[in-house]
Design an enzyme around this catalytic site. Structure first.
Site, PDB file in Angstrom:
ATOM      1  N   GLY A  11     -53.429 -34.154  18.349  1.00  0.00           N
ATOM      2  CA  GLY A  11     -53.489 -34.816  17.041  1.00  0.00           C
ATOM      3  C   GLY A  11     -52.976 -33.919  15.930  1.00  0.00           C
ATOM      4  O   GLY A  11     -52.562 -32.769  16.153  1.00  0.00           O
ATOM      5  N   ILE A  13     -54.424 -32.374  13.194  1.00  0.00           N
ATOM      6  CA  ILE A  13     -55.099 -31.107  12.869  1.00  0.00           C
ATOM      7  C   ILE A  13     -55.298 -30.268  14.139  1.00  0.00           C
ATOM      8  O   ILE A  13     -55.136 -29.046  14.123  1.00  0.00           O
ATOM      9  CB  ILE A  13     -56.456 -31.379  12.170  1.00  0.00           C
ATOM     10  CG1 ILE A  13     -56.243 -32.323  10.974  1.00  0.00           C
ATOM     11  CG2 ILE A  13     -57.080 -30.073  11.690  1.00  0.00           C
ATOM     12  CD1 ILE A  13     -57.532 -32.873  10.361  1.00  0.00           C
ATOM     13  N   SER A 125     -66.216 -35.013   7.630  1.00  0.00           N
ATOM     14  CA  SER A 125     -65.371 -35.483   6.532  1.00  0.00           C
ATOM     15  C   SER A 125     -66.158 -35.487   5.228  1.00  0.00           C
ATOM     16  O   SER A 125     -67.381 -35.713   5.222  1.00  0.00           O
ATOM     17  CB  SER A 125     -64.913 -36.905   6.867  1.00  0.00           C
ATOM     18  OG  SER A 125     -64.421 -37.542   5.715  1.00  0.00           O
ATOM     19  N   TYR A 149     -66.562 -45.978  10.308  1.00  0.00           N
ATOM     20  CA  TYR A 149     -65.958 -44.654  10.551  1.00  0.00           C
ATOM     21  C   TYR A 149     -66.827 -43.569   9.913  1.00  0.00           C
ATOM     22  O   TYR A 149     -67.212 -42.590  10.550  1.00  0.00           O
ATOM     23  CB  TYR A 149     -64.532 -44.571   9.986  1.00  0.00           C
ATOM     24  CG  TYR A 149     -64.046 -43.144   9.818  1.00  0.00           C
ATOM     25  CD1 TYR A 149     -63.624 -42.404  10.924  1.00  0.00           C
ATOM     26  CD2 TYR A 149     -64.055 -42.510   8.572  1.00  0.00           C
ATOM     27  CE1 TYR A 149     -63.220 -41.068  10.777  1.00  0.00           C
ATOM     28  CE2 TYR A 149     -63.650 -41.193   8.417  1.00  0.00           C
ATOM     29  CZ  TYR A 149     -63.227 -40.481   9.517  1.00  0.00           C
ATOM     30  OH  TYR A 149     -62.843 -39.168   9.379  1.00  0.00           O
ATOM     31  N   LYS A 153     -69.298 -40.233  11.424  1.00  0.00           N
ATOM     32  CA  LYS A 153     -69.306 -38.810  11.048  1.00  0.00           C
ATOM     33  C   LYS A 153     -70.712 -38.387  10.627  1.00  0.00           C
ATOM     34  O   LYS A 153     -71.213 -37.332  11.020  1.00  0.00           O
ATOM     35  CB  LYS A 153     -68.307 -38.553   9.905  1.00  0.00           C
ATOM     36  CG  LYS A 153     -66.856 -38.711  10.308  1.00  0.00           C
ATOM     37  CD  LYS A 153     -66.440 -37.655  11.328  1.00  0.00           C
ATOM     38  CE  LYS A 153     -65.057 -37.910  11.884  1.00  0.00           C
ATOM     39  NZ  LYS A 153     -64.707 -37.119  13.054  1.00  0.00           N
TER      40      LYS A 153
HETATM   41  P1  NAD Z   1     -55.498 -37.562  14.901  1.00  0.00           P
HETATM   42  O1  NAD Z   1     -55.704 -39.008  15.178  1.00  0.00           O
HETATM   43  O2  NAD Z   1     -54.127 -37.108  14.577  1.00  0.00           O
HETATM   44  O3  NAD Z   1     -56.066 -36.674  16.101  1.00  0.00           O
HETATM   45  C1  NAD Z   1     -57.158 -37.055  16.897  1.00  0.00           C
HETATM   46  C2  NAD Z   1     -56.739 -36.888  18.354  1.00  0.00           C
HETATM   47  O4  NAD Z   1     -57.861 -37.209  19.181  1.00  0.00           O
HETATM   48  C3  NAD Z   1     -55.597 -37.801  18.750  1.00  0.00           C
HETATM   49  O5  NAD Z   1     -54.581 -37.051  19.394  1.00  0.00           O
HETATM   50  C4  NAD Z   1     -56.234 -38.811  19.696  1.00  0.00           C
HETATM   51  O6  NAD Z   1     -55.330 -39.263  20.684  1.00  0.00           O
HETATM   52  C5  NAD Z   1     -57.389 -38.003  20.267  1.00  0.00           C
HETATM   53  N1  NAD Z   1     -58.530 -38.806  20.733  1.00  0.00           N
HETATM   54  C6  NAD Z   1     -59.165 -39.810  20.081  1.00  0.00           C
HETATM   55  N2  NAD Z   1     -60.177 -40.284  20.820  1.00  0.00           N
HETATM   56  C7  NAD Z   1     -60.182 -39.564  21.967  1.00  0.00           C
HETATM   57  C8  NAD Z   1     -61.004 -39.584  23.138  1.00  0.00           C
HETATM   58  N3  NAD Z   1     -61.997 -40.465  23.281  1.00  0.00           N
HETATM   59  N4  NAD Z   1     -60.744 -38.702  24.121  1.00  0.00           N
HETATM   60  C9  NAD Z   1     -59.721 -37.816  23.999  1.00  0.00           C
HETATM   61  N5  NAD Z   1     -58.917 -37.751  22.927  1.00  0.00           N
HETATM   62  C10 NAD Z   1     -59.148 -38.621  21.922  1.00  0.00           C
HETATM   63  O7  NAD Z   1     -56.511 -37.180  13.705  1.00  0.00           O
HETATM   64  P2  NAD Z   1     -56.575 -35.856  12.840  1.00  0.00           P
HETATM   65  O8  NAD Z   1     -56.093 -36.184  11.483  1.00  0.00           O
HETATM   66  O9  NAD Z   1     -55.973 -34.721  13.582  1.00  0.00           O
HETATM   67  O10 NAD Z   1     -58.151 -35.697  12.753  1.00  0.00           O
HETATM   68  C11 NAD Z   1     -58.877 -34.892  13.667  1.00  0.00           C
HETATM   69  C12 NAD Z   1     -60.359 -35.058  13.389  1.00  0.00           C
HETATM   70  O11 NAD Z   1     -60.635 -34.758  12.028  1.00  0.00           O
HETATM   71  C13 NAD Z   1     -60.867 -36.496  13.610  1.00  0.00           C
HETATM   72  O12 NAD Z   1     -62.147 -36.421  14.186  1.00  0.00           O
HETATM   73  C14 NAD Z   1     -60.958 -37.059  12.205  1.00  0.00           C
HETATM   74  O13 NAD Z   1     -61.927 -38.065  12.071  1.00  0.00           O
HETATM   75  C15 NAD Z   1     -61.345 -35.814  11.407  1.00  0.00           C
HETATM   76  N6  NAD Z   1     -60.948 -35.911  10.005  1.00  0.00           N
HETATM   77  C16 NAD Z   1     -59.643 -36.129   9.670  1.00  0.00           C
HETATM   78  C17 NAD Z   1     -59.280 -36.239   8.339  1.00  0.00           C
HETATM   79  C18 NAD Z   1     -57.842 -36.498   7.950  1.00  0.00           C
HETATM   80  O14 NAD Z   1     -57.600 -36.868   6.797  1.00  0.00           O
HETATM   81  N7  NAD Z   1     -56.869 -36.319   8.828  1.00  0.00           N
HETATM   82  C19 NAD Z   1     -60.247 -36.114   7.330  1.00  0.00           C
HETATM   83  C20 NAD Z   1     -61.584 -35.883   7.702  1.00  0.00           C
HETATM   84  C21 NAD Z   1     -61.931 -35.777   9.047  1.00  0.00           C
HETATM   85  C1  UD1 Z   2     -59.711 -41.725   3.805  1.00  0.00           C
HETATM   86  C2  UD1 Z   2     -61.036 -42.294   4.180  1.00  0.00           C
HETATM   87  C3  UD1 Z   2     -61.970 -41.177   4.617  1.00  0.00           C
HETATM   88  C4  UD1 Z   2     -61.344 -40.409   5.790  1.00  0.00           C
HETATM   89  C5  UD1 Z   2     -59.957 -39.921   5.395  1.00  0.00           C
HETATM   90  C6  UD1 Z   2     -59.265 -39.327   6.597  1.00  0.00           C
HETATM   91  C7  UD1 Z   2     -61.327 -44.356   2.881  1.00  0.00           C
HETATM   92  C8  UD1 Z   2     -62.129 -45.018   1.820  1.00  0.00           C
HETATM   93  N1  UD1 Z   2     -61.604 -43.030   3.080  1.00  0.00           N
HETATM   94  O1  UD1 Z   2     -59.919 -40.839   2.700  1.00  0.00           O
HETATM   95  O2  UD1 Z   2     -63.205 -41.697   5.006  1.00  0.00           O
HETATM   96  O3  UD1 Z   2     -62.145 -39.302   6.157  1.00  0.00           O
HETATM   97  O4  UD1 Z   2     -59.163 -41.011   4.895  1.00  0.00           O
HETATM   98  O5  UD1 Z   2     -58.858 -40.289   7.505  1.00  0.00           O
HETATM   99  O6  UD1 Z   2     -60.497 -44.966   3.530  1.00  0.00           O
HETATM  100  N2  UD1 Z   2     -53.836 -44.677  -1.471  1.00  0.00           N
HETATM  101  C9  UD1 Z   2     -52.954 -45.490  -2.138  1.00  0.00           C
HETATM  102  N3  UD1 Z   2     -52.007 -46.150  -1.403  1.00  0.00           N
HETATM  103  C10 UD1 Z   2     -51.913 -46.037  -0.045  1.00  0.00           C
HETATM  104  C11 UD1 Z   2     -52.825 -45.198   0.629  1.00  0.00           C
HETATM  105  C12 UD1 Z   2     -53.787 -44.537  -0.119  1.00  0.00           C
HETATM  106  O7  UD1 Z   2     -52.999 -45.622  -3.363  1.00  0.00           O
HETATM  107  O8  UD1 Z   2     -51.039 -46.693   0.551  1.00  0.00           O
HETATM  108  C13 UD1 Z   2     -54.837 -43.925  -2.261  1.00  0.00           C
HETATM  109  C14 UD1 Z   2     -56.259 -44.249  -1.883  1.00  0.00           C
HETATM  110  O9  UD1 Z   2     -56.741 -45.308  -2.668  1.00  0.00           O
HETATM  111  C15 UD1 Z   2     -56.959 -42.923  -2.224  1.00  0.00           C
HETATM  112  C16 UD1 Z   2     -55.867 -41.854  -2.020  1.00  0.00           C
HETATM  113  O10 UD1 Z   2     -54.628 -42.566  -1.994  1.00  0.00           O
HETATM  114  O11 UD1 Z   2     -57.329 -42.914  -3.548  1.00  0.00           O
HETATM  115  C17 UD1 Z   2     -56.028 -41.086  -0.735  1.00  0.00           C
HETATM  116  O12 UD1 Z   2     -56.183 -42.046   0.324  1.00  0.00           O
HETATM  117  P1  UD1 Z   2     -56.313 -41.629   1.850  1.00  0.00           P
HETATM  118  O13 UD1 Z   2     -55.186 -40.732   2.219  1.00  0.00           O
HETATM  119  O14 UD1 Z   2     -56.513 -42.875   2.644  1.00  0.00           O
HETATM  120  O15 UD1 Z   2     -57.609 -40.718   1.872  1.00  0.00           O
HETATM  121  P2  UD1 Z   2     -59.112 -41.011   1.386  1.00  0.00           P
HETATM  122  O16 UD1 Z   2     -59.280 -42.380   0.888  1.00  0.00           O
HETATM  123  O17 UD1 Z   2     -59.499 -39.923   0.461  1.00  0.00           O
END
Ligand code: NAD
Ligand code: UD1
Length: 326
Positions: A11, A13, A125, A149, A153
C-alpha cells in the site's frame, strides 16, 4: 539485524515505510492481499533499495496462513498497515470494514500472541479526534467517529489499549500525501480514489474534467476545510522512529504524525498549480457528509519522545506527488 513483518506492505504508506526500513538494514517480511494495491509495488521496492523482501500474498484474516508465516519467519515486531480506508465505502459496506479491519487485527494479534510477539505499530487516524476541538494533541478527547471506517480505528485502538503486556506505538496519521522521490512509489489506489490529492492528480492528468471542492462555507479563513498534510516520506520516518521506540521501551503510547500546519483545500490547489506550473479546473460543490472544518496536530510529543520532526513542506509534497504521477 531485526526482522520486521509489515502488513499492507504494497500500500501507499506500507511501501514507503518498507523502503526506509530496508535502507536502514532491517529484514522485512511483507504481507498483502492486493485488495487496494498491485504486485508491481513489490518490484518497485526491490528496484529502489536493491534489497529483497520476503513477500507473502496473504490475508490477515487467514489465521492458518499467518501461523505458517510467523512459524517460518519469526519476526521481532509487526507494523500493521493492512486495512480498508474509504469512509464512503464503509458506509455502504460496514460489515466488510468491521470484518477486514477489526476482525483482521484481532486475528493478527492472536497469532502474534501465540508466537510470543508482542511488539506492534498500528496505523490509526486523526479521525478519532473528530468530536474534539483542534488543534489535537494525544490527550485530546477521542470518541467513536460517525462512520464505520472511523469506528474501526477507534475500536482497534480500544482493543490495543487492553493488551497490557504489549509494546505498542499507536500512530494517529493526519493527511499523508506526496510520493517517493524516485517516482517509483506513489499513492495508487485501485478504483475511484477518495482522498483529495489523488483527485487533484487525476484532474491535472485530464482523467477528471474538474475537481469538486466539497464546500466553501466553513468557518475557516477562505471557507474551505483545513487539514494537516504530511509528506509520506516524513510519515515513513515516523515509523522507523516508532520502531526504535517499541523495540526499546515497554507499554503502549499514542503519537500524532502530522506537521502541525493547517492548509485549506483552496490553498493546496493554488500551491499545487504554482509549484507544478499547471492549471487545475475546479468547482465548488456541496459539503461532504462527515467532514470537519479544521483538523491539525500538535506534534510536541512525537518530536520529543520519538526524536522525530517532519522535514518536507507543502510545495515538496505537491511536487513529489505530481512527479510520481507523470
Ligand atoms: P492503502 O490502501 O494504500 O494500503 C493498505 C494495504 O493493505 C493495501 O495494499 C491493501 O491491499 C492491504 N490490505 C487491506 N486489507 C488487507 C487484508 N485483509 N489482508 C492483507 N492486506 C490487506 O492505504 P494506506 O494509505 O497505505 O493506509 C495504510 C493504513 O493507514 C490503513 O490502515 C489506513 O486506514 C491508515 N490510514 C491512512 C490514512 C491515509 O490518508 N492514507 C490516514 C489515516 C490512517
Ligand atoms: C479522510 C477521512 C478520514 C481518513 C482519511 C484517510 C472523511 C470525512 N475523512 O480524511 O477518516 O482517515 O481520509 O483515508 O472522509 N476534498 C475535496 N474534494 C475532493 C476530495 C476531498 O474538497 O474531491 C476535501 C475534503 O472535503 C477535505 C479535504 O479535501 O476537506 C481532505 O479530504 P481527504 O483527502 O478525503 O481527507 P480527510 O477528509 O481529512
Amino acid at each position: 539485524m531485526f526482522k520486521i513483518l509489515i502488513t499492507g506492505v504494497a500500500g501507499f504508506i506500507g511501501s514507503h515505510t518498507c523502503v526506509r526500513l530496508l535502507n536502514l538494514g532491517f529484514d522485512i517480511v511483507g504481507i498483502d492481499n492486493f485488495h487496494n494495491s498491485s504486485h508491481e509495488v513489490i518490484n518497485s521496492i526491490l528496484k529502489i533499495t536493491n534489497r529483497k523482501i520476503v513477500f507473502y500474498e496473504a490475508d490477515i484474516r487467514n489465521s492458518k496462513k499467518l501461523c505458517e508465516i510467523f512459524k517460518k519467519e519469526k519476526p521481532e515486531a509487526v507494523i500493521h498497515f493492512a486495512g480498508l480506508k474509504s469512509v464512503a465505502e464503509s458506509v455502504e459496506k460496514p460489515l466488510e470494514y468491521y470484518d477486514n479491519n477489526v476482525s483482521g487485527t484481532i486475528c493478527l494479534c492472536r497469532v502474534m500472541e501465540k508466537f510470543g510477539i508482542k511488539k506492534m505499530i498500528f496505523s490509526s487516524s486523526a479521525t478519532v479526534y473528530e468530536n474534539s476541538n483542534p488543534p489535537f494533541d494525544e490527550e485530546s478527547q477521542v470518541s467513536a467517529p460517525k462512520n464505520p471506517y472511523g469506528k474501526t480505528k477507534f475500536t482497534i485502538e480500544q482493543i490495543l489499549f487492553d493488551l497490557k503486556d504489549w509494546d505498542i506505538a499507536l500512530l494517529r496519521y493526519f493527511n499523508p500525501i506526496g510520493a517517493h522521490e524516485s517516482g517509483d512509489l506513489k499513492e495508487s489506489p485501485l478504483g475511484i480514489p477518495n482522498n483529495l490529492m489523488p483527485h487533484i492528480i487525476n484532474t491535472a492528468l485530464g482523467k477528471m474534467p474538474f475537481l469538486t471542492i466539497f464546500g466553501n462555507d466553513y468557518p475557516t479563513f477562505d471557507g474551505t476545510c483545513v487539514r494537516d498534510y504530511i509528506h509520506v516520506e516524513d510519515l515513513s520516518e515516523g515509523h522507523s522512529k516508532a520502531l526504535d521506540f517499541i523495540l526499546n521501551k515497554k507499554g503502549i503510547e499514542v503519537f500524532n504524525l502530522g506537521t502541525g500546519i493547517g492548509t485549506s483545500v483552496l490553498e493546496l490547489i493554488k500551491i499545487f498549480e504554482k509549484t507544478n506550473k499547471i492549471k487545475l479546473k475546479y468547482k465548488i460543490g456541496p459539503r461532504r457528509l462527515g467532514d470537519v472544518a479544521v483538523c491539525y496536530a500538535l506534534t510536541e510529543k512525537s518530536q520529543n519522545k520519538l526524536n522525530w520532526k517532519p522535514r518536507f513542506d507543502i510545495e515538496k509534497m505537491c511536487r513529489d506527488a505530481w512527479d510520481a504521477a507523470l
